[in-house]
Design a protein around this motif. Structure first.
Motif, PDB file in Angstrom:
ATOM      1  N   TRP A 181       2.295   4.655  -0.311  1.00  9.73           N
ATOM      2  CA  TRP A 181       1.641   5.704  -1.099  1.00  9.73           C
ATOM      3  C   TRP A 181       2.523   6.296  -2.190  1.00  9.73           C
ATOM      4  O   TRP A 181       2.016   6.957  -3.083  1.00  9.73           O
ATOM      5  CB  TRP A 181       0.985   6.766  -0.241  1.00  9.73           C
ATOM      6  N   TYR A 182       3.790   6.086  -2.120  1.00 12.75           N
ATOM      7  CA  TYR A 182       4.632   6.506  -3.245  1.00 12.75           C
ATOM      8  C   TYR A 182       4.539   5.463  -4.361  1.00 12.75           C
ATOM      9  O   TYR A 182       4.397   5.792  -5.530  1.00 12.75           O
ATOM     10  CB  TYR A 182       6.085   6.689  -2.785  1.00 12.75           C
ATOM     11  N   ARG A 188       0.807  -1.221   0.000  1.00  7.48           N
ATOM     12  CA  ARG A 188       0.000   0.000   0.000  1.00  7.48           C
ATOM     13  C   ARG A 188       0.845   1.279   0.000  1.00  7.48           C
ATOM     14  O   ARG A 188       0.281   2.362   0.104  1.00  7.48           O
ATOM     15  CB  ARG A 188      -0.913   0.039   1.240  1.00  7.48           C
ATOM     16  N   GLY A 196      10.828  10.832   2.696  1.00  9.44           N
ATOM     17  CA  GLY A 196       9.497  11.426   2.639  1.00  9.44           C
ATOM     18  C   GLY A 196       8.653  11.081   3.856  1.00  9.44           C
ATOM     19  O   GLY A 196       9.172  10.889   4.955  1.00  9.44           O
ATOM     20  N   ASP A 197       7.367  11.010   3.624  1.00  4.59           N
ATOM     21  CA  ASP A 197       6.444  10.727   4.719  1.00  4.59           C
ATOM     22  C   ASP A 197       6.336   9.218   4.893  1.00  4.59           C
ATOM     23  O   ASP A 197       5.737   8.524   4.085  1.00  4.59           O
ATOM     24  CB  ASP A 197       5.067  11.333   4.393  1.00  4.59           C
ATOM     25  N   TYR A 225       1.261   5.734  -6.190  1.00  4.58           N
ATOM     26  CA  TYR A 225       0.863   7.061  -6.649  1.00  4.58           C
ATOM     27  C   TYR A 225       0.246   6.976  -8.048  1.00  4.58           C
ATOM     28  O   TYR A 225       0.875   6.489  -8.979  1.00  4.58           O
ATOM     29  CB  TYR A 225       2.071   7.999  -6.656  1.00  4.58           C
ATOM     30  N   ARG A 231       5.255   7.492   7.749  1.00  6.72           N
ATOM     31  CA  ARG A 231       4.574   7.153   9.006  1.00  6.72           C
ATOM     32  C   ARG A 231       3.976   5.750   9.010  1.00  6.72           C
ATOM     33  O   ARG A 231       3.781   5.179  10.065  1.00  6.72           O
ATOM     34  CB  ARG A 231       3.518   8.210   9.320  1.00  6.72           C
ATOM     35  N   TYR A 232       3.685   5.215   7.821  1.00 10.96           N
ATOM     36  CA  TYR A 232       3.091   3.869   7.781  1.00 10.96           C
ATOM     37  C   TYR A 232       4.071   2.815   7.252  1.00 10.96           C
ATOM     38  O   TYR A 232       3.665   1.716   6.925  1.00 10.96           O
ATOM     39  CB  TYR A 232       1.826   3.886   6.908  1.00 10.96           C
TER      40      TYR A 232
END
Lengths: 770, 323
Positions: B123-124, B121, B150-151, B127, B153-154
């Motif tokens: 997100w990059y 999953r 990057g982000d 995308y 968090r997950y």
């Protein structure tokens, strides 16, 4: 005369209920026809760049592609925007955010459309972007729109009442805090959709999901170089909008497509990702608050600076921030106030209207400030609110004397007597191991209608048809809130007709009359008032027409009943169909106008002038925190609302419950994340909104003040409850475990971090005490 | 979505032959709940030429016990797993894991095999093409992992190397705790590997011409307490931020056997072996469980934004054992 309340105050099933649940209702996306073309858009996908050229050669040669259009094909100004014309139909010189439309494709089928969009490339020079509103205000900041006279400032709004400068010195306690709220996506069920064609008379007909059919024509016409009189908008029921369809979404693109379709109808329907990418969002905000009070809890001075991220285009961002500034002090009397607000261009997604229109942002801040203050001066959060809450006759934070219904105090009283408030301590004590419970409250106010400089007008139209049916022409869009059904209920009340036997014409610029937007908690109030007048005229006209027939002596002797007129003195009855025969064509229709009252002579107080009539609310929430994971779970919710008299309790409750759910999403999950232009939450798998399983038991109690100016005493109820959940939850989290999270939403991740930090501080404290 | 050839497969053998024929240009579709979003989002650079429908293969939807060994076919629906009396009796961890997936409607379509083979999953990685993607990364062939700077968090808190996307499957975590094996069919026949070995940092053990046909779970001896605990942003319809499965035998308060599996923390499912060793043979109390939880996360190396996942995993490990 008929009984006082025929339909009023009763839960009757909505007019649109059966057709919607059975799937028969046609939404904008349901329009298909013979020989139509699909229209679709190539999106920029980059946040800031100078556009140097667009290569559409390959796209044009793909079999099934009918036209590929760029800004060069736009014959008008290629600009639209409600306040500022800064948004291009198709990008020309620059790209300002990832969602910008670069080219428009018309194709025979979706496959050809997809291939063509995929094949379009464009030359660009990537520019550094600006992504933070405070950064954007700096002298050296990158300019999003080089031609903007005030740089990146979309709107600056100062408000000052009393003598705030010196007033802080008169306070016994002054507190300061900074709050940040997230960017929220509307996530309506129905993504943007429309259908357009030129009819035989050369008129451009657009069937589209919009909140603003009449205003849209003013935008489409100049942008595309068309005659406004030759544009007709037809608006079916919307599958949700919440402000996201307040203005142009795909209307200009559809019009442009229809101009190049060779006379064929065109259809456009955005997917979820495109909707997320291109649509406006609730403006994220950073808010600096300073609040001063006397020792007895009397609020004395308020100072705030509001920074709203307006994104790439103005939309109504400046106006959203202005309403925020007007509501920055929530529902309290504060004599000395200084509010400064900036709405700023960035290369982020466009900020725009969203249920609450700026008020949820500032209420989030102010209602937390009140709790922080209460704690500091050791006062009960309810008591400090009761002490300062506005009452009828008071002057609010921007200096307006509240002469209309003001039920905020009554909301607090009902809340204070509710079992959820009275039983809160017992509930808190019975938490399971590792769980900790808190209860939070918040007050809120929400102004109704447009500000004074934009007259809030509605024109109602009602008809007795040849068949003897009552037909209401609703000029205001029903985006799902049920206002159209309520119009029938109001007309039915006056004309003693059941709504199932009535007819409804949804907004159509050719058939219905201009009545403004479906927004600003105004739809039922303004249109309803106009409709009452028109319905009463029709009623008297019916009586006048049959007076000779019955050989009655006085029109006041008649009464109406479903489908007929009764003359009690003689016992005679005439069916409405029969009565209708005595009407000439022009007499069948009654129209009337209503203009919302406004504050007179105070337009210099705030940009656009201040509002006069407000709805109010007081909310209470039970929150349970898992100390080990940081998860906050909402266990119970109470919303007490003053939105005047309730016309249909079920429709009212749906509005309150819907706003609570959306508000809890705003409080706990929803954060449309964009990392330097990259949309991190571009779909519903990553942008988390609450499901029915995440929503607690919700109790809604209306206090039902009587608003003298309102239709049957009502005020707007669509937005008020949106502002309560976030601060109520924030206050409950503090009550539970003593932490305040400066930036919402309050995810487990943030709560856990704060809890760990708190325990480290406590640990350090005990170490230092030896 | 682009056009592709759609083929209804009749047998496992035929499916493998088709996979061979298309040589990496075909994908399998069972419930389609993950595949369709992949096809629509077009976040991969390669688009399949063919979609092979496996729902038309008969006899792969079994849930049965054979000589104490549990067997579940790759086409068994998650909703059947949730409902199965057999599973509810002896394999509660799997039932809880299956129930935690998405919505009833999705569970009616989603399959056992599909849940194990679903794509990550990140997100990059995901995308979408039409909004500025697809983003190039190592998982797609080459490029850096954007999550590192990057982000994240997950993303993974352990085991990530070059790619930090986590295994999103809930059922895989329960199956690892149940010591399951996964059956893989190819042109040359079947092979079985341990569930825990199925995932690799950049994908899974399937070769281009292979498919998952089912899983087997060895005999459960004696009463075992089983749990699957899932932590997500939203309670229903969300992917795990952390998932923990436990299978534990406790006699007179003493742990006689235990397996703990951690999900959504690494590219694959992680067995907390040191934690298991700590617990085995010990009297179960809060202290020893806390110690085990610390050990379960001893190897964690969180990225810039996901240290909170370490704490949440520890809590879930404790709860899975204690509650």
């Amino acid at each position: 005369m008929h009984s006082e309340k025929y339909l009023l105050g009763k839960t009757i099933p909505r007019f649109d209920a059966v057709t919607k649940v059975t799937g028969r209702e046609r939404y904008a996306a349901d329009y298909y026809g013979d020989d139509f073309l699909w229209a679709g858009v190539k999106r920029a996908g980059i946040p800031h760049a100078r556009l140097k050229g667009i290569d559409i050669a390959i796209a044009k040669n793909i079999p099934g592609v009918v036209a590929v259009l760029t800004h060069e094909d736009v014959k008008g100004t290629n600009r639209y925007g409600i306040i500022r014309k800064d948004e291009p139909v198709l990008a020309d010189s620059k790209i300002h955010h990832c969602g910008d439309a670069v080219a428009l494709v018309l194709a025979e089928d979706k496959e050809a459309l997809r291939c063509a969009i995929e094949s379009i490339t464009f030359d660009y020079e990537l520019l550094p972007g600006v992504f933070d509103p405070e950064e954007a205000l700096k002298e050296t900041a990158i300019k999003v729109h080089e031609d903007s006279p005030e740089g990146n400032i979309i709107r600056y709004v100062p408000v000052e009442t009393g003598t705030p400068e010196s007033a802080f010195n008169e306070c016994d306690t002054v507190i300061e805090a900074v709050f940040e709220v997230s960017r929220q996506e509307h996530a309506y069920l129905e993504t943007e959709a429309g259908w357009a064609y030129f009819d035989k008379t050369g008129q451009l007909v657009i069937v589209v999901a919009t909140q603003t059919p009449f205003r849209d024509r003013f935008e489409i016409a100049p942008a595309l170089g068309l005659d406004m009189e030759k544009i007709r908008l037809i608006v079916p029921y919307l599958g949700g909008a919440f402000g996201g369809k307040d203005g142009i979404t795909l209307q200009c693109l559809l019009g442009l497509a229809a101009l190049h379709s060779g006379g064929r109808p065109v259809k456009m329907w955005w997917g979820r990702e495109e909707s997320f990418l291109a649509s406006v969002k609730r403006l994220p905000a950073r808010m600096y608050y300073r609040l001063g009070a006397k020792n007895d809890g009397t609020l004395h001075a308020l100072e705030c600076r509001l920074y709203f991220d307006g994104g790439a285009y103005a939309s109504l961002g400046g106006e959203v921030m202005t309403l925020a500034a007007e509501h920055a002090g929530s529902a309290y009397r504060i004599p000395h106030v200084s509010i400064k607000g900036w709405c700023v261009y960035t290369n982020n997604p466009i900020g725009g209207p969203f249920r609450g229109f700026g008020v949820p942002q500032v209420t989030a801040a102010m209602e937390q400030m009140v709790d922080i203050l209460a704690l500091k001066i050791r006062m009960d959060p309810l008591e400090i609110r009761r002490k300062n809450i506005v009452r009828q006759g008071d002057t609010n934070c921007v200096g307006v004397t509240l002469t209309h219904s003001t039920g905020a105090e009554e909301c607090l009283r009902v809340l204070s007597e509710h079992p959820l408030w009275r039983g809160k301590d017992t509930w808190k004590k019975s938490a399971a191991p590792f769980k900790t419970r808190g209860v939070g409250i918040a007050c809120m106010a929400h102004a109704m209608g447009y500000p004074p400089i934009v007259p809030d007008v509605a024109n109602a139209k009602i008809e007795l048809t040849e068949e003897g049916k009552i037909r209401v022409y609703a000029g205001v869009v029903d985006m799902g809130q049920g206002n159209a059904s309520t119009y029938l209920q109001m007309a039915g009340e006056i004309l003693s007709q059941d709504i199932t036997g009535m007819e409804l014409v949804l907004p159509d610029t050719e058939r219905t009359l201009p009545s403004g937007s479906s927004s600003a908690s105004r739809t039922t109030y303004t249109y309803g008032n106009a409709l009452i007048k028109a319905a009463n005229t029709l009623k008297m006209r019916i009586f006048e027409k049959i007076l000779p027939l019955i050989q009655g002596s006085d029109v006041n002797e008649f009464i109406l009943a479903p489908d007929r007129v009764i003359h009690p003195p003689t016992g005679k009855e005439v069916s409405l169909k029969e009565a209708s025969r005595f009407f000439s064509e022009s007499e069948r229709v009654c129209t009337d106008t209503f203009i919302m009252p406004v504050v007179e002579g105070m337009n210099d107080v705030i940009y656009m002038g201040p509002h006069l009539i407000y709805s109010y609310g007081a909310h209470l929430v039970y929150v349970e925190i898992d100390r080990l994971t940081g998860e906050a779970e909402v266990k119970d919710y109470l919303a007490v609302t003053d939105a005047g008299r309730v016309i249909n309790p079920q429709v009212f409750e749906q509005q309150i419950q819907g706003a609570i759910a959306q508000g809890l999403g705003y409080a706990l999950y929803e954060d449309y994340m964009v990392d330097e232009g990259v949309h991190l939450t571009p779909d519903l798998a990553t942008y988390i909104i609450p499901t029915s399983m995440d929503i607690p038991e919700m109790t809604s109690i209306p206090v039902e003040t009587f608003e003298e100016s309102g239709p049957f005493g009502m005020k707007g109820a669509g937005e008020i409850a949106m502002s309560g959940p976030l601060p109520a939850v924030a206050n409950a989290i503090y009550d539970a475990c003593g932490i305040r999270i400066p930036r919402s939403p309050f995810t487990a991740e943030k709560i856990l971090k704060a809890l760990c930090k708190l325990s480290a501080i406590i640990f350090a404290f005990f170490i230092s005490k030896g | 979505m682009r056009s592709f050839t759609h083929i209804n497969a009749g047998t496992v053998h035929e499916t493998c032959a088709l996979l061979s024929k298309y040589n990496g240009k075909a994908v399998l579709n069972a419930g389609g709940t993950d595949l369709l979003s992949t096809l629509k989002g077009e976040h991969l650079f390669d688009y399949p030429e063919a979609v092979i429908n496996t729902k038309t293969i008969s006899g792969l939807d079994y849930i049965r016990e054979d000589g104490g060994v549990l067997e579940i076919g790759a086409l068994a629906k998650l909703s059947e797993i949730v409902k199965s009396p057999l599973l509810k009796k002896n394999y509660m961890a799997l039932v809880e894991a299956a129930r935690s997936v998405a919505t009833p409607q999705i569970r009616n379509a989603a399959t056992m095999g599909g849940n194990l083979c679903q794509d990550v999953r990140c997100w990059y990685y995901r995308y979408p093409r039409h909004i500025g993607g697809p983003i190039r990364c190592l998982r797609k062939g080459s490029g850096p992992c954007l999550a590192v700077k990057g982000d994240n968090r997950y993303h993974a808190i352990m085991g990530g190397r070059r790619c930090f996307a986590v295994c999103p499957s809930d059922t895989a975590v329960a199956l690892v705790a149940l010591d399951a094996q996964i059956t893989i069919a190819g042109p040359k026949g079947e092979r079985k590997i341990a569930m825990i070995d199925f995932y690799s940092p950049l994908g899974n053990a399937l070769k281009k011409d292979e498919m998952v046909t089912g899983i087997t779970v060895p005999r459960i001896t004696g009463p075992m307490k089983q749990r699957y605990l899932k932590f997500a942003l939203r309670k229903p319809v969300d992917f795990a931020i952390v998932g923990v499965a436990s299978v534990i035998a406790i006699e007179e308060g003493v742990c006689t056997d235990v397996r703990i599996a951690l999900g959504a923390v690494a590219p694959g499912v992680v067995r907390a072996r040191r934690a298991e060793e700590t617990l085995r043979g010990c009297y179960i109390n809060e202290d020893i469980v806390s110690q085990a939880a610390e050990e379960a996360l001893a190897g964690a190396r969180p990225l810039s934004m996901n240290a909170y996942k370490v704490e949440i995993t520890k809590t879930l490990v404790k709860r899975a054992i204690l509650i």
